[in-house]
Design a protein around this motif. Structure first.
Motif, PDB file in Angstrom:
ATOM      1  N   LYS A   1      45.545  35.201  45.470  1.00  0.00           N
ATOM      2  CA  LYS A   1      44.479  34.699  44.596  1.00  0.00           C
ATOM      3  C   LYS A   1      43.115  34.730  45.289  1.00  0.00           C
ATOM      4  N   LYS A   2      42.849  35.836  45.987  1.00  0.00           N
ATOM      5  CA  LYS A   2      41.544  36.014  46.617  1.00  0.00           C
ATOM      6  C   LYS A   2      41.233  37.498  46.692  1.00  0.00           C
ATOM      7  N   ALA A   3      39.980  37.836  46.929  1.00  0.00           N
ATOM      8  CA  ALA A   3      39.559  39.222  47.094  1.00  0.00           C
ATOM      9  C   ALA A   3      39.281  39.448  48.577  1.00  0.00           C
ATOM     10  N   LYS A   4      40.130  40.208  49.230  1.00  0.00           N
ATOM     11  CA  LYS A   4      39.970  40.446  50.669  1.00  0.00           C
ATOM     12  C   LYS A   4      38.668  41.182  50.923  1.00  0.00           C
ATOM     13  N   LEU A   5      37.779  40.542  51.657  1.00  0.00           N
ATOM     14  CA  LEU A   5      36.411  41.046  51.784  1.00  0.00           C
ATOM     15  C   LEU A   5      36.358  42.412  52.461  1.00  0.00           C
ATOM     16  N   ASP A   6      37.220  42.665  53.450  1.00  0.00           N
ATOM     17  CA  ASP A   6      37.212  43.951  54.155  1.00  0.00           C
ATOM     18  C   ASP A   6      37.580  45.113  53.233  1.00  0.00           C
ATOM     19  N   LEU A   7      38.270  44.823  52.124  1.00  0.00           N
ATOM     20  CA  LEU A   7      38.729  45.866  51.222  1.00  0.00           C
ATOM     21  C   LEU A   7      37.844  46.033  49.990  1.00  0.00           C
ATOM     22  N   VAL A   8      36.903  45.115  49.799  1.00  0.00           N
ATOM     23  CA  VAL A   8      36.062  45.132  48.602  1.00  0.00           C
ATOM     24  C   VAL A   8      34.940  46.168  48.758  1.00  0.00           C
ATOM     25  N   HIS A   9      34.757  46.966  47.704  1.00  0.00           N
ATOM     26  CA  HIS A   9      33.660  47.938  47.655  1.00  0.00           C
ATOM     27  C   HIS A   9      32.874  47.714  46.365  1.00  0.00           C
ATOM     28  N   PRO A  10      31.619  48.155  46.323  1.00  0.00           N
ATOM     29  CA  PRO A  10      30.844  47.995  45.089  1.00  0.00           C
ATOM     30  C   PRO A  10      31.553  48.562  43.861  1.00  0.00           C
ATOM     31  N   SER A  11      32.287  49.677  44.041  1.00  0.00           N
ATOM     32  CA  SER A  11      32.982  50.289  42.899  1.00  0.00           C
ATOM     33  C   SER A  11      34.045  49.346  42.340  1.00  0.00           C
ATOM     34  N   TRP A  12      34.657  48.525  43.204  1.00  0.00           N
ATOM     35  CA  TRP A  12      35.658  47.571  42.733  1.00  0.00           C
ATOM     36  C   TRP A  12      35.025  46.562  41.779  1.00  0.00           C
ATOM     37  N   ILE A  13      33.820  46.117  42.112  1.00  0.00           N
ATOM     38  CA  ILE A  13      33.115  45.164  41.257  1.00  0.00           C
ATOM     39  C   ILE A  13      32.657  45.833  39.969  1.00  0.00           C
ATOM     40  N   VAL A  14      32.189  47.080  40.089  1.00  0.00           N
ATOM     41  CA  VAL A  14      31.638  47.769  38.922  1.00  0.00           C
ATOM     42  C   VAL A  14      32.725  48.153  37.922  1.00  0.00           C
ATOM     43  N   PHE A  15      33.840  48.684  38.420  1.00  0.00           N
ATOM     44  CA  PHE A  15      34.837  49.276  37.527  1.00  0.00           C
ATOM     45  C   PHE A  15      36.048  48.383  37.250  1.00  0.00           C
ATOM     46  N   SER A  16      36.254  47.346  38.025  1.00  0.00           N
ATOM     47  CA  SER A  16      37.432  46.518  37.798  1.00  0.00           C
ATOM     48  C   SER A  16      37.252  45.652  36.556  1.00  0.00           C
ATOM     49  N   GLU A  17      38.381  45.246  35.982  1.00  0.00           N
ATOM     50  CA  GLU A  17      38.339  44.343  34.839  1.00  0.00           C
ATOM     51  C   GLU A  17      37.935  42.959  35.346  1.00  0.00           C
TER      52      GLU A  17
ATOM     53  N   LEU B   1      34.915  35.080  45.130  1.00  0.00           N
ATOM     54  CA  LEU B   1      34.915  36.377  44.444  1.00  0.00           C
ATOM     55  C   LEU B   1      36.051  36.452  43.426  1.00  0.00           C
ATOM     56  N   TYR B   2      37.208  35.936  43.799  1.00  0.00           N
ATOM     57  CA  TYR B   2      38.334  35.919  42.860  1.00  0.00           C
ATOM     58  C   TYR B   2      37.978  35.085  41.638  1.00  0.00           C
ATOM     59  N   TYR B   3      37.359  33.915  41.866  1.00  0.00           N
ATOM     60  CA  TYR B   3      36.979  33.068  40.739  1.00  0.00           C
ATOM     61  C   TYR B   3      35.921  33.758  39.884  1.00  0.00           C
ATOM     62  N   SER B   4      34.917  34.367  40.513  1.00  0.00           N
ATOM     63  CA  SER B   4      33.854  35.037  39.763  1.00  0.00           C
ATOM     64  C   SER B   4      34.421  36.152  38.895  1.00  0.00           C
ATOM     65  N   LYS B   5      35.435  36.836  39.383  1.00  0.00           N
ATOM     66  CA  LYS B   5      36.028  37.957  38.646  1.00  0.00           C
ATOM     67  C   LYS B   5      36.924  37.479  37.506  1.00  0.00           C
ATOM     68  N   ASN B   6      37.664  36.385  37.723  1.00  0.00           N
ATOM     69  CA  ASN B   6      38.735  36.020  36.800  1.00  0.00           C
ATOM     70  C   ASN B   6      38.545  34.669  36.109  1.00  0.00           C
ATOM     71  N   HIS B   7      37.403  34.036  36.272  1.00  0.00           N
ATOM     72  CA  HIS B   7      37.270  32.667  35.775  1.00  0.00           C
ATOM     73  C   HIS B   7      37.427  32.605  34.256  1.00  0.00           C
ATOM     74  N   SER B   8      38.095  31.536  33.827  1.00  0.00           N
ATOM     75  CA  SER B   8      38.333  31.282  32.412  1.00  0.00           C
ATOM     76  C   SER B   8      38.480  29.768  32.249  1.00  0.00           C
ATOM     77  N   LEU B   9      38.527  29.311  31.007  1.00  0.00           N
ATOM     78  CA  LEU B   9      38.694  27.881  30.770  1.00  0.00           C
ATOM     79  C   LEU B   9      40.060  27.415  31.269  1.00  0.00           C
ATOM     80  N   LEU B  10      41.084  28.267  31.138  1.00  0.00           N
ATOM     81  CA  LEU B  10      42.399  27.913  31.661  1.00  0.00           C
ATOM     82  C   LEU B  10      42.350  27.707  33.159  1.00  0.00           C
ATOM     83  N   MET B  11      41.703  28.620  33.871  1.00  0.00           N
ATOM     84  CA  MET B  11      41.597  28.496  35.324  1.00  0.00           C
ATOM     85  C   MET B  11      40.807  27.245  35.701  1.00  0.00           C
ATOM     86  N   ASP B  12      39.739  26.948  34.944  1.00  0.00           N
ATOM     87  CA  ASP B  12      38.962  25.738  35.206  1.00  0.00           C
ATOM     88  C   ASP B  12      39.830  24.486  35.068  1.00  0.00           C
ATOM     89  N   LEU B  13      40.663  24.439  34.038  1.00  0.00           N
ATOM     90  CA  LEU B  13      41.542  23.288  33.830  1.00  0.00           C
ATOM     91  C   LEU B  13      42.554  23.156  34.965  1.00  0.00           C
TER      92      LEU B  13
END
Length: 471
Positions: A254-270, A442-454
């Motif tokens: 439940k995290k985004a490993k920083l060493d593996l993250v690239h700008p394309s991951w942020i741009v193209f990932s869901e 980063l994981y929260y920013s990518k996947n946050h929802s009301l369910l996750m907040d609860l």
């Protein structure tokens, strides 16, 4: 037992073994409460039982299940000793669940079986659930039923993933078999290296491999790389999952490993998508929760203010400039937990373990998070949310943006009173800690929802009760 080890609901990964365990526990709690009269007879407990209906049993099971979730019972069980499991279950049921049931029976008095009966039912439920968990863990985490995974790669990425697996990643129903080298140089322990197979698909079939995690250090366009890609395609098309290392981290840790993250991951990932409807719903939830918290915690707010004043005088509150949504600065408010001259030279400092600047009252209100209560005002004003990345001071943000890649991405989500990183990472008081927390932000920013907040709100109970991540 589980052909797929997870499902994704509202962008949040939910592991099937834990969902199955939660359903089994809920059913067990329902049955125990429903059959309390028979159980009292079996255990020769001479207290009269009262007639309870299905609704009372459902409410009992729901409250105690929420207590387990609040104490992290569905996420720590693989690592727990019996004594830790016993303690966690008692706190979840007897303390957190007890408070929840007491409040519930004020609203639904007809569901109350009586204090004596309730005590015995809770104790029986605790014993039954501990036994269920021990049996369930032994069965589901057995070698015959786990999902067997291999890592393709032997460089730093594969080595880091293997190290984290050994330390933290022993998730229920998943077993990493080892690493298949992708080059002559390797940083992986030899004990974890596997022979390079001639036929990937046949190897996976013979060794019951369910998933291949690609953690290559380099991806060169060579003839060998093209041949390997074809083999990976065959594995995927024939039912064997092929996953990138960054996606594996995201799903399992439940995290985004920083060493593996690239700008394309942020741009193209869901993910990382703004939504006006969700922002409106989140704002409504923030107002409802913050106003409710203000009413419930008002006596504690008054007592905390009085304690700070009696120990060290004025000011009772202090404020700092923090960086919020889209880099906008605002004033955050807290009850003062340090001496008035904590930063007399005007320089911002990281808090340290056993910080001498913290007062006796300050240490208590930090451990119990009472010092954070004035930030309800920031939530009501709209500067903060109930859930989000914790806001940082501008002095630290300026430094961290130059030393931690993608640090500024956390400012595209409104900061929060409580957050995902606070649940998963210890108190951050260094640049390296900031890197670790950012992976969860980063994981929260990518996947946050009301369910996750609860879910974060419920699980924050454990942080407050056990004083996790405090300095």
């Amino acid at each position: 037992m589980f052909s797929v080890s997870y499902i994704r609901f509202r962008k949040h990964y939910l592991h099937i073994p834990y969902l199955v365990l939660a359903v089994l526990e809920f059913g067990l709690l329902y049955v125990i409460f429903s059959l309390q009269s028979l159980l009292f007879g079996l255990f020769d407990i001479g207290y009269a039982s009262v007639s309870v209906g299905p609704l009372a049993s459902l409410l009992f099971a729901f409250i105690l299940s929420c207590g387990t979730l609040a104490m992290g019972g569905y996420f720590a069980m693989v690592h727990e000793t019996f004594s830790s499991l016993f303690f966690r279950t008692l706190v979840a049921y007897c303390f957190v669940g007890g408070i929840g049931l007491t409040l519930l029976y004020v609203v639904f008095p007809d569901a109350d079986p009586g204090s004596t009966n309730l005590l015995w039912v809770v104790l029986m439920a605790s014993a039954a659930v501990i036994a269920l968990r021990l049996v369930f863990l032994r069965i589901v985490d057995s070698e015959q039923l786990v999902r067997r995974v291999v890592i393709f790669g032997s460089g730093e990425y594969a080595g880091a993933l293997m190290d984290e697996y050994q330390q933290n990643l022993r998730f229920l129903g998943v077993r990493i078999v080892g690493c298949i080298p992708d080059s002559q140089t390797s940083t992986v322990d030899e004990a974890h290296l596997l022979n390079v197979p001639n036929d990937f698909y046949r190897y996976c079939r013979e060794h019951r491999i369910s998933e291949i995690v690609v953690a290559q250090q380099e991806r060169r366009r060579t003839e060998g790389a093209w041949s390997l890609l074809q083999e990976m395609m065959e594995c995927k098309l024939r039912g064997i999952a092929v996953t990138s290392a960054v996606d594996f981290y995201e799903r399992e840790l439940k995290k985004a490993k920083l060493d593996l993250v690239h700008p394309s991951w942020i741009v193209f990932s869901e993910g990382f998508k703004g939504s006006k409807s969700r922002a409106f719903a989140k704002r409504c939830l923030d107002l409802a929760v913050s106003l409710s918290l203000l009413v419930v915690m008002l006596p504690f707010i008054v007592l905390t203010a009085l304690a700070v004043f009696l120990e060290t005088g004025r000011p009772v509150l202090y404020s700092q400039t923090r960086v919020g949504l889209l880099g906008q600065e605002f004033r955050i408010y807290k009850f003062r937990s340090m001496r008035q001259d904590a930063e007399k030279d005007g320089k911002a400092r990281w808090a340290s373990a056993n910080d001498s600047r913290v007062t006796r009252v300050g240490a208590f209100i930090r451990n119990t998070r009472l010092d954070e209560l004035p930030q309800i005002y920031n939530v009501i004003r709209g500067e903060m949310s109930i859930v989000g990345p914790r806001p940082e001071r501008p002095e630290f943000v300026t430094e961290l943006k130059t030393k931690v890649p993608f640090y500024d991405t956390r400012h595209y989500v409104k900061p929060g009173l409580m957050g995902w990183a606070q649940l998963k990472y210890p108190y951050g008081a260094s640049i390296e800690d900031a890197r670790g927390k950012l992976e969860y932000d980063l994981y929260y920013s990518k996947n946050h929802s009301l369910l996750m907040d609860l879910l974060i709100m419920i699980q924050t109970v454990e942080v407050v009760l056990l004083g996790k991540g405090v300095r």
